[in-house]
Design an enzyme around this catalytic site. Structure first.
Site, PDB file in Angstrom:
ATOM      1  N   THR A   1      -1.938 -11.705  -9.687  1.00  0.00           N
ATOM      2  CA  THR A   1      -2.783 -12.251 -10.747  1.00  0.00           C
ATOM      3  C   THR A   1      -4.183 -11.660 -10.573  1.00  0.00           C
ATOM      4  O   THR A   1      -4.465 -10.972  -9.592  1.00  0.00           O
ATOM      5  CB  THR A   1      -2.897 -13.787 -10.648  1.00  0.00           C
TER       6      THR A   1
ATOM      7  N   LYS B   1      -8.090  -8.648  -6.138  1.00  0.00           N
ATOM      8  CA  LYS B   1      -9.243  -8.278  -5.297  1.00  0.00           C
ATOM      9  C   LYS B   1     -10.184  -9.449  -5.040  1.00  0.00           C
ATOM     10  O   LYS B   1     -11.150  -9.302  -4.289  1.00  0.00           O
ATOM     11  CB  LYS B   1     -10.031  -7.145  -5.978  1.00  0.00           C
TER      12      LYS B   1
ATOM     13  N   VAL C   1      -7.060  -1.765  -2.997  1.00  0.00           N
ATOM     14  CA  VAL C   1      -7.891  -0.562  -3.133  1.00  0.00           C
ATOM     15  C   VAL C   1      -6.985   0.655  -3.049  1.00  0.00           C
ATOM     16  O   VAL C   1      -6.194   0.777  -2.107  1.00  0.00           O
ATOM     17  CB  VAL C   1      -8.946  -0.430  -1.999  1.00  0.00           C
TER      18      VAL C   1
ATOM     19  N   ALA D   1      -4.428   1.370  -4.649  1.00  0.00           N
ATOM     20  CA  ALA D   1      -3.016   1.086  -4.954  1.00  0.00           C
ATOM     21  C   ALA D   1      -2.076   1.582  -3.846  1.00  0.00           C
ATOM     22  O   ALA D   1      -1.079   2.242  -4.105  1.00  0.00           O
ATOM     23  CB  ALA D   1      -2.632   1.698  -6.298  1.00  0.00           C
TER      24      ALA D   1
ATOM     25  N   GLY E   1      -3.109   2.770 -21.301  1.00  0.00           N
ATOM     26  CA  GLY E   1      -2.984   1.673 -20.336  1.00  0.00           C
ATOM     27  C   GLY E   1      -3.792   1.886 -19.068  1.00  0.00           C
ATOM     28  O   GLY E   1      -3.577   1.202 -18.073  1.00  0.00           O
TER      29      GLY E   1
ATOM     30  N   LYS F   1     -14.023  -3.114  -4.767  1.00  0.00           N
ATOM     31  CA  LYS F   1     -13.270  -2.225  -3.874  1.00  0.00           C
ATOM     32  C   LYS F   1     -14.152  -1.753  -2.721  1.00  0.00           C
ATOM     33  O   LYS F   1     -13.691  -1.666  -1.576  1.00  0.00           O
ATOM     34  CB  LYS F   1     -12.714  -1.042  -4.668  1.00  0.00           C
TER      35      LYS F   1
ATOM     36  N   GLY G   1      -2.314   2.218 -11.388  1.00  0.00           N
ATOM     37  CA  GLY G   1      -1.040   2.138 -12.102  1.00  0.00           C
ATOM     38  C   GLY G   1      -0.146   1.081 -11.495  1.00  0.00           C
ATOM     39  O   GLY G   1      -0.200   0.797 -10.294  1.00  0.00           O
TER      40      GLY G   1
END
Ligand SMILES: NC(=O)c1ccc[n+]([C@@H]2O[C@H](COP(=O)([O-])OP(=O)(O)OC[C@H]3O[C@@H](n4cnc5c(N)ncnc54)[C@H](OP(=O)(O)O)[C@@H]3O)[C@@H](O)[C@H]2O)c1
Length: 355
Positions: A96, A120, A150, A152, A205, A223, A337
């Site tokens: 979330t 985060k 951070v 991904a 996106g 981040k 992504g």
């Protein structure tokens, strides 16, 4: 169907997924793909969003689909209800962007429940909250998996923590930490207005539904806070100076009016681009922490600069330390992504169950 955790004959880690949006959906897809590859995974018992929680039975994708289309049920915060049924050793996955869920990370850890998060707001806001999370996971058995917050899942946080654990001293961290801003400044060459690039990024996106969240630098600030704290620097959010790209007139608008006013971005950015191009430099949106302080904003860098490489949504981070004092340690790769983020979440889940 209401969500009831199935009783287990023998204790085995159970999983609850909070968040059924872009990342939560990619998490369920990857969970099922890994199951088909016979990986030993904890049982995904419940998927929940802010409206409903549903038991997965043996079909998490069906529960996900029903949850995504569900109406709100009652007023009790769903995440509290569902995680309240867990016991020490179980795992909560936070997919979330909820402040209320992030506020519960430390209490869950203190109860022995592992937390794996893409959100985060746990480690990337107030220092006191990040310290409570650190203290709760250090005091007990429960682990905090934040690789997805951070880059991904790029090996950023784990590299910084490994350097610190090995006695190294990190002097500076600088990086292109936002995949959407990396894409935008890779794309923006003056052949079309910046606002057109923003619309293109939104359609693909790459941006948040309200692109001001990316353009304000707030996401990069969070981040940078997470990276700084991993390096042992107890930084507060207001110690980072943030140079937002969003003009005041655009910042003041309601979300519904933003798209029509995106052209407010164009003139200031055209000027920054023209200045950079006239000196052979490339615009990059950079977060930097060093002995002088911490900052987030647009910089014009030489083409050969470590942070000016890469393409698309690539994140690029340079770590300067005692060990890496002449050349920084460079980490670069796709850092945005849903698929890579979901993979990072599942890596953390597997690390917990396989340790
Ligand atoms: N999208 C990406 O590529 C990406 C990459 C890296 C990290 N992230 C991070 O991953 C997180 C999720 O991103 P996303 O793009 O998947 O967002 P999203 O599509 O907006 O989904 C958010 C989900 O969280 C649910 N939620 C909100 N409050 C909740 C609560 N109290 N209890 C349970 N569920 C709750 C929402 O439920 P409702 O639908 O009922 O409101 C929704 O299902 C964010 O923190 C984001 O910054 C995203």
């Amino acid at each position: 169907m209401s969500a009831v955790l199935r009783p287990l004959e023998q204790p085995q880690a159970r999983l609850v997924l909070l968040g059924t949006g872009t990342v939560g959906s990619a998490f369920v897809a990857r969970y099922q793909a890994l199951q088909q590859r016979q990986l030993s995974l904890p049982s995904l018992q419940v998927v929940a969003n802010s409206r409903i929680a549903l038991a997965c039975e043996d079909a998490p994708d069906a529960a996900l689909s029903r949850a995504r289309n569900a109406q709100r049920q009652g007023d009790t915060p769903i995440h509290r209800q569902e995680v309240g049924r867990l016991r020490a050793g179980d795992i909560v996955v936070d997919a979330t962007a909820s402040e209320a869920v992030a506020a519960d990370h430390a209490p869950w850890l203190a109860q022995g429940i592992h937390v794996v998060t893409a959100n985060k707001l746990g480690n990337g806001t107030a220092l006191a909250r990040a310290q409570q999370i650190g203290t709760a996971s250090a005091a007990g058995e429960a682990r905090y998996g934040d690789a997805a917050t951070v880059g991904a899942g790029l090996p950023l946080l784990r590299s910084i923590r490994a350097l610190v654990a090995g006695g190294d001293h990190v002097h500076a961290i600088e990086g292109v930490l936002s995949g959407s801003l990396a894409w935008l400044f890779d794309r923006y060459d003056g052949s079309q207005p910046f606002s057109a690039c923003v619309r293109e990024a939104a359609a693909a996106g790459y941006t948040e539904p309200d692109p001001r969240i990316d353009l304000s630098g707030e996401d990069v600030r969070r981040k940078l806070l997470i990276l700084a704290r991993a390096a042992g620097v107890p930084l507060e959010a207001d110690q980072i100076s943030v140079d937002s790209l969003v003009p005041a007139a655009l910042a003041a608008l309601d979300a519904a009016d933003v798209d029509a006013a995106l052209s407010l971005l164009d003139a200031p950015l055209a000027e920054r681009l023209q200045q950079a191009q006239s000196q052979g430099l490339k615009l990059c949106f950079v977060g930097r922490l060093d002995g002088q302080g911490a900052s987030v904003g647009l910089r014009a860098l030489p083409q050969g600069h470590a942070l000016a490489g890469g393409s698309g949504t690539d994140n690029r981070v340079a770590i300067h330390s005692d060990r890496y004092n002449t050349q920084p340690l460079l980490i670069q790769g796709p850092g945005a992504g849903a698929e890579v983020t979901a993979a990072a979440l599942l890596d953390d889940v597997l690390n917990i169950v396989n340790r």
